[in-house]
Design an enzyme around this catalytic site. Structure first.
Site, PDB file in Angstrom:
ATOM      1  N   GLY A   1       0.424  -0.971  -0.251  1.00  0.00           N
ATOM      2  CA  GLY A   1       0.213   0.190   0.065  1.00  0.00           C
ATOM      3  C   GLY A   1       1.377   0.978   0.491  1.00  0.00           C
ATOM      4  O   GLY A   1       1.455   1.731   0.977  1.00  0.00           O
TER       5      GLY A   1
ATOM      6  N   GLY B   1       0.469   4.541  -0.327  1.00  0.00           N
ATOM      7  CA  GLY B   1      -0.111   5.898  -0.220  1.00  0.00           C
ATOM      8  C   GLY B   1      -0.043   6.641   0.871  1.00  0.00           C
ATOM      9  O   GLY B   1       1.565   7.056   1.052  1.00  0.00           O
TER      10      GLY B   1
ATOM     11  N   SER C   1      -2.461  -0.252   8.741  1.00  0.00           N
ATOM     12  CA  SER C   1      -4.020   0.311   7.969  1.00  0.00           C
ATOM     13  C   SER C   1      -4.890   0.708   9.157  1.00  0.00           C
ATOM     14  O   SER C   1      -4.574  -0.407  10.401  1.00  0.00           O
ATOM     15  CB  SER C   1      -4.400  -0.493   7.266  1.00  0.00           C
ATOM     16  OG  SER C   1      -4.408  -1.168   6.652  1.00  0.00           O
TER      17      SER C   1
ATOM     18  N   VAL D   1      -2.627  -0.735   3.315  1.00  0.00           N
ATOM     19  CA  VAL D   1      -3.720  -0.360   2.351  1.00  0.00           C
ATOM     20  C   VAL D   1      -5.025   0.401   2.754  1.00  0.00           C
ATOM     21  O   VAL D   1      -5.147   1.062   4.126  1.00  0.00           O
ATOM     22  CB  VAL D   1      -4.231  -2.481   1.851  1.00  0.00           C
ATOM     23  CG1 VAL D   1      -3.132  -2.458   1.074  1.00  0.00           C
ATOM     24  CG2 VAL D   1      -5.097  -2.616   3.247  1.00  0.00           C
TER      25      VAL D   1
ATOM     26  N   CYS E   1      -9.577  10.552   6.838  1.00  0.00           N
ATOM     27  CA  CYS E   1      -9.833   9.476   8.328  1.00  0.00           C
ATOM     28  C   CYS E   1     -11.073   9.804   9.157  1.00  0.00           C
ATOM     29  O   CYS E   1     -11.605   8.677   9.672  1.00  0.00           O
ATOM     30  CB  CYS E   1      -8.237   9.592   9.517  1.00  0.00           C
ATOM     31  SG  CYS E   1      -7.468   9.342   8.375  1.00  0.00           S
TER      32      CYS E   1
HETATM   33  P1  NAD Z   1      -4.132   5.297   0.519  1.00  0.00           P
HETATM   34  O1  NAD Z   1      -5.603   4.992  -0.587  1.00  0.00           O
HETATM   35  O2  NAD Z   1      -4.025   6.931  -0.082  1.00  0.00           O
HETATM   36  O3  NAD Z   1      -3.678   4.300   0.032  1.00  0.00           O
HETATM   37  C1  NAD Z   1      -3.793   2.793  -0.044  1.00  0.00           C
HETATM   38  C2  NAD Z   1      -2.674   2.531  -1.445  1.00  0.00           C
HETATM   39  O4  NAD Z   1      -3.191   0.559  -0.808  1.00  0.00           O
HETATM   40  C3  NAD Z   1      -4.003   2.272  -2.063  1.00  0.00           C
HETATM   41  O5  NAD Z   1      -2.453   3.009  -3.447  1.00  0.00           O
HETATM   42  C4  NAD Z   1      -4.007   0.885  -3.032  1.00  0.00           C
HETATM   43  O6  NAD Z   1      -3.812   0.965  -4.516  1.00  0.00           O
HETATM   44  C5  NAD Z   1      -3.562   0.509  -2.150  1.00  0.00           C
HETATM   45  N1  NAD Z   1      -3.405  -1.498  -1.949  1.00  0.00           N
HETATM   46  C6  NAD Z   1      -4.901  -1.681  -1.816  1.00  0.00           C
HETATM   47  N2  NAD Z   1      -4.985  -2.805  -1.732  1.00  0.00           N
HETATM   48  C7  NAD Z   1      -3.468  -3.420  -2.222  1.00  0.00           C
HETATM   49  C8  NAD Z   1      -3.655  -5.030  -2.171  1.00  0.00           C
HETATM   50  N3  NAD Z   1      -4.212  -5.600  -2.213  1.00  0.00           N
HETATM   51  N4  NAD Z   1      -2.329  -4.885  -2.492  1.00  0.00           N
HETATM   52  C9  NAD Z   1      -1.004  -3.770  -2.747  1.00  0.00           C
HETATM   53  N5  NAD Z   1      -1.842  -2.471  -2.773  1.00  0.00           N
HETATM   54  C10 NAD Z   1      -3.075  -2.558  -2.514  1.00  0.00           C
HETATM   55  O7  NAD Z   1      -4.704   4.904   1.583  1.00  0.00           O
HETATM   56  P2  NAD Z   1      -3.895   5.773   3.110  1.00  0.00           P
HETATM   57  O8  NAD Z   1      -4.296   7.380   3.270  1.00  0.00           O
HETATM   58  O9  NAD Z   1      -2.107   5.580   2.483  1.00  0.00           O
HETATM   59  O10 NAD Z   1      -5.024   5.366   4.021  1.00  0.00           O
HETATM   60  C11 NAD Z   1      -4.121   3.640   4.463  1.00  0.00           C
HETATM   61  C12 NAD Z   1      -4.639   3.119   5.850  1.00  0.00           C
HETATM   62  O11 NAD Z   1      -4.030   4.500   6.924  1.00  0.00           O
HETATM   63  C13 NAD Z   1      -6.019   3.049   6.451  1.00  0.00           C
HETATM   64  O12 NAD Z   1      -6.593   2.564   6.815  1.00  0.00           O
HETATM   65  C14 NAD Z   1      -6.166   4.650   6.708  1.00  0.00           C
HETATM   66  O13 NAD Z   1      -6.741   4.676   7.711  1.00  0.00           O
HETATM   67  C15 NAD Z   1      -4.892   4.795   7.963  1.00  0.00           C
HETATM   68  N6  NAD Z   1      -4.106   6.194   8.488  1.00  0.00           N
HETATM   69  C16 NAD Z   1      -4.555   7.306   6.959  1.00  0.00           C
HETATM   70  C17 NAD Z   1      -3.662   8.186   8.105  1.00  0.00           C
HETATM   71  C18 NAD Z   1      -3.775   9.745   6.143  1.00  0.00           C
HETATM   72  O14 NAD Z   1      -3.282  10.388   6.565  1.00  0.00           O
HETATM   73  N7  NAD Z   1      -4.207   9.201   5.196  1.00  0.00           N
HETATM   74  C19 NAD Z   1      -3.686   8.666   8.788  1.00  0.00           C
HETATM   75  C20 NAD Z   1      -3.180   7.717   9.270  1.00  0.00           C
HETATM   76  C21 NAD Z   1      -3.869   6.080   9.480  1.00  0.00           C
HETATM   77  C1  UDX Z   2      -5.798  12.916  11.005  1.00  0.00           C
HETATM   78  C2  UDX Z   2      -5.444  12.873  12.615  1.00  0.00           C
HETATM   79  O1  UDX Z   2      -4.756  14.413  13.378  1.00  0.00           O
HETATM   80  C3  UDX Z   2      -3.978  11.453  12.386  1.00  0.00           C
HETATM   81  O2  UDX Z   2      -2.876  11.847  14.255  1.00  0.00           O
HETATM   82  C4  UDX Z   2      -4.359  10.559  11.971  1.00  0.00           C
HETATM   83  O3  UDX Z   2      -3.862   9.974  11.774  1.00  0.00           O
HETATM   84  C5  UDX Z   2      -5.405  10.553  11.235  1.00  0.00           C
HETATM   85  O4  UDX Z   2      -6.224  11.639  10.525  1.00  0.00           O
HETATM   86  P1  UDX Z   2      -5.175  14.822   9.119  1.00  0.00           P
HETATM   87  O5  UDX Z   2      -6.927  14.313   8.738  1.00  0.00           O
HETATM   88  O6  UDX Z   2      -4.588  14.155   8.164  1.00  0.00           O
HETATM   89  O7  UDX Z   2      -5.290  13.716  10.953  1.00  0.00           O
HETATM   90  O8  UDX Z   2      -5.562  16.020   9.534  1.00  0.00           O
HETATM   91  P2  UDX Z   2      -5.997  17.079  11.116  1.00  0.00           P
HETATM   92  O9  UDX Z   2      -4.592  17.766  10.865  1.00  0.00           O
HETATM   93  O10 UDX Z   2      -6.243  15.947  11.799  1.00  0.00           O
HETATM   94  O11 UDX Z   2      -7.394  17.384  10.075  1.00  0.00           O
HETATM   95  C6  UDX Z   2      -8.456  17.346  10.090  1.00  0.00           C
HETATM   96  C7  UDX Z   2      -9.191  17.867   9.270  1.00  0.00           C
HETATM   97  O12 UDX Z   2     -10.077  19.047  11.278  1.00  0.00           O
HETATM   98  C8  UDX Z   2      -8.267  19.480   8.892  1.00  0.00           C
HETATM   99  O13 UDX Z   2     -10.269  19.344   7.580  1.00  0.00           O
HETATM  100  C9  UDX Z   2      -8.556  20.297   9.228  1.00  0.00           C
HETATM  101  O14 UDX Z   2      -9.026  21.241   8.556  1.00  0.00           O
HETATM  102  C10 UDX Z   2      -9.835  19.663  11.052  1.00  0.00           C
HETATM  103  N1  UDX Z   2      -9.384  21.214  11.993  1.00  0.00           N
HETATM  104  C11 UDX Z   2      -8.380  20.458  12.158  1.00  0.00           C
HETATM  105  C12 UDX Z   2     -10.052  21.802  12.238  1.00  0.00           C
HETATM  106  O15 UDX Z   2     -11.322  22.193  11.552  1.00  0.00           O
HETATM  107  N2  UDX Z   2     -10.451  22.374  13.598  1.00  0.00           N
HETATM  108  C13 UDX Z   2      -8.851  22.316  13.966  1.00  0.00           C
HETATM  109  O16 UDX Z   2      -8.419  22.772  15.405  1.00  0.00           O
HETATM  110  C14 UDX Z   2      -8.234  21.365  14.211  1.00  0.00           C
END
Ligand code: NAD
Ligand code: UDX
Length: 476
Positions: A7, A9, A126, A85, A272
């Site tokens: 994954g 991403g 994830s 993922v 998230c």
């Molecule tokens: P994303 O959609 O950006 O990336 C996920 C990637 O996984 C995609 O590129 C997809 O093609 C790939 N993928 C899916 N199934 C696959 C498979 N079977 N084999 C190979 N590749 C595969 O997602 P993300 O934002 O990176 O989030 C990933 C996880 O982390 C989620 O569970 C999310 O809730 C968690 N998370 C996200 C954030 C954030 O800020 N985005 C922060 C903390 C936790």
């Molecule tokens: C969040 C969590 O902060 C992070 O720890 C987790 O791993 C993933 O989800 P993210 O969604 O990337 O991170 O950004 P974050 O800074 O938390 O902001 C989320 C949303 O809340 C944004 O739309 C931001 O503009 C809004 N926000 C944040 C507010 O409206 N007010 C605030 O005081 C803080």
């Protein structure tokens, strides 16, 4: 040690890049089923915008960090495999609209079970429901080849987009959940050893697997709850003359409460908060804890209310009709310093204005134009994508976006918006010229002096004689 991450991403990419930077003795291969995404990771234009990421990737790529679509080889060679993922909210079937869809996690686990020829530590990166590790273990053990041993760890990621590199380099804590057995402890120690390359040992927290999984949902629920709490008070401020920034400051100076995450806004977005709270709600419902589920549901309801309330305020201020009026939308990403638009409040604002017949001129410094069109023509947003395409124009410069518009709406708090030449903007707009600051970033006093009608979140409506004469503004 060889590490594979499935994954590539927003989480997998920055996490592996920082790990590679800090652990030159470890070889990390980041794999994805999307060949387009991997090609971008191997190119000069990375698939995600994240401050500082380019530099780290350039330093480590093809040294000890590799991006590949050859999932099979990466799994075969790895000692430790992160599953990173996506886990989106289910869109159909049981738990539709609430439960996390674990189909990608399951498919990653099945690939590992099929391919592995040696012992593996499998790490859930994830965000998953509590006890998801049990399902992964079930799949792995049901397909186990003789002599192969699996350990499953939970290691949720706490980075926020826009600050991911700094969050990874200086994490408040790293959380590792594992089985309370000798093998479990050994696996935890191996993962901990990776982080100890740059995170002080006392900041690496180990718990049982279920606590770790639940802590991730709990952390996001707490953060989102603070935003909904301050946003609920912003409505009270607008009705009373209190100023939500002053209230947030006064409340946040109590060291028990703290000042972070008290910024009132048009509503939280991102991939998230909503997804993870819905997931928590679904878990509570299934555990027959309806009161707990209802408690967390309110955080989402308040956020929906805030997005609707702001959109309605724009329409009401513009004499209760925006039909055929041009409105500039500055910022489309869900927060600054990212090009990510998942669950962005800008979608709700644009959707409401489009439904009322407005024409939109949109500018965001990092969101691709195709992404904005995809978001606004999605079936969940409109039934007539062709009409939306006709009503929306995407600009590559904010001054061209605001020209001849009736109103300017700030949806994302990009720093560059603060320094715009508002005198020039005022001259190019229709009069009366309105600014709706959904992020509270502008100097409202100065904007008033220039001649704008300014509306923001959590500060009393500036009533002009004109609006009162239209009978639109209710008297207190
Ligand atoms: P994303 O959609 O950006 O990336 C996920 C990637 O996984 C995609 O590129 C997809 O093609 C790939 N993928 C899916 N199934 C696959 C498979 N079977 N084999 C190979 N590749 C595969 O997602 P993300 O934002 O990176 O989030 C990933 C996880 O982390 C989620 O569970 C999310 O809730 C968690 N998370 C996200 C954030 C954030 O800020 N985005 C922060 C903390 C936790
Ligand atoms: C969040 C969590 O902060 C992070 O720890 C987790 O791993 C993933 O989800 P993210 O969604 O990337 O991170 O950004 P974050 O800074 O938390 O902001 C989320 C949303 O809340 C944004 O739309 C931001 O503009 C809004 N926000 C944040 C507010 O409206 N007010 C605030 O005081 C803080």
């Amino acid at each position: 040690m060889k590490v594979c991450c499935i994954g590539a991403g927003y989480v997998g990419g920055p996490t592996c890049a920082v790990m590679a930077l800090k652990c030159p003795d470890i070889v990390i291969t980041l794999v994805d089923k999307s060949s387009e995404r991997i090609a971008q990771w191997n190119s000069d234009k990375l698939p995600i915008y994240e401050p500082g990421l380019d530099e780290v990737v350039k330093k480590c790529r093809n040294v000890n960090l590799f991006f590949s679509t050859d999932i099979e080889t990466a799994i075969k060679e790895a000692d430790l495999i992160f599953i990173s993922v996506n886990t989106p909210t289910k869109t159909c079937g049981n738990g539709k609209g609430r439960a996390a869809d674990l189909k990608y996690v399951e498919s990653a686990a099945r690939m590992i079970a099929e391919i592995a020829q040696s012992n593996k530590i499998v790490v859930e990166k994830s965000t998953v429901p509590v006890r998801a590790a049990e399902s992964i273990m079930h799949i792995l053990r049901a397909n186990q080849k003789p002599g192969i041993h699996y350990d499953i760890l939970s290691n949720p990621e706490f980075l926020a987009e826009g600050t991911a590199i700094n969050d990874l380099l200086n994490a408040d804590r790293v959380l590792i959940g594992g089985e309370e057995t000798t093998e479990g402890h050994e696996a935890v120690a191996k993962l901990s050893w990776i982080y100890e390359h740059w995170i002080p040992k006392q900041n690496i927290l180990t718990t049982n697997t279920w606590s770790s999984e639940l802590s991730k949902l709990a952390a996001n629920a707490f953060l989102a709850q603070r935003i909904s709490s301050i946003n609920s008070l912003s409505a009270v401020c607008e009705a009373t003359g209190a100023d939500v920034s002053e209230v947030a400051r006064a409340v946040g100076l109590d060291s028990r409460i703290g000042s972070k995450f008290l910024q009132a806004s048009v509503g939280f977005g991102g991939s998230c908060f909503q997804k993870d709270i819905l997931n928590l709600i679904y878990i509570c419902e299934n555990l027959n804890l309806p009161e707990v589920a209802a408690y967390w549901q309110q955080v989402i309801d308040m956020n929906d209310y805030q997005k609707r309330r702001f959109s309605q305020k724009i329409i009401e201020s513009l004499f209760n009709t925006v039909s055929d009026k041009r409105i500039a939308i500055l910022g489309f990403a869900f927060k600054k310093n990212t090009g990510d638009t998942r669950e962005t409040a800008a979608i709700t604002v644009c959707q409401t204005l489009l439904e009322e017949g407005a024409k939109l001129d949109i500018y965001d410094p990092k969101v691709e134009p195709e992404q904005i069109i995809d978001d606004l023509t999605h079936p969940s947003v409109t039934e007539s994508p062709e009409n939306v395409k006709k009503a929306v124009q995407i600009h590559s410069d904010p001054y061209s976006a605001v020209r001849a518009t009736h109103a300017l709406v700030i949806c994302t708090e990009w720093d560059e918006f603060v320094d715009l030449d508002f005198q020039r903007i005022y001259q190019s707009m229709m009069k009366p010229a309105y600014i709706f600051d959904g992020r509270k970033i502008l100097d409202h006093e100065r904007l008033h002096q220039i001649g704008f009608h300014v509306q923001t979140i959590g500060k009393k409506y500036q009533r002009s004689g004109l609006l009162r004469s239209w009978g639109i503004v209710p008297q207190l």
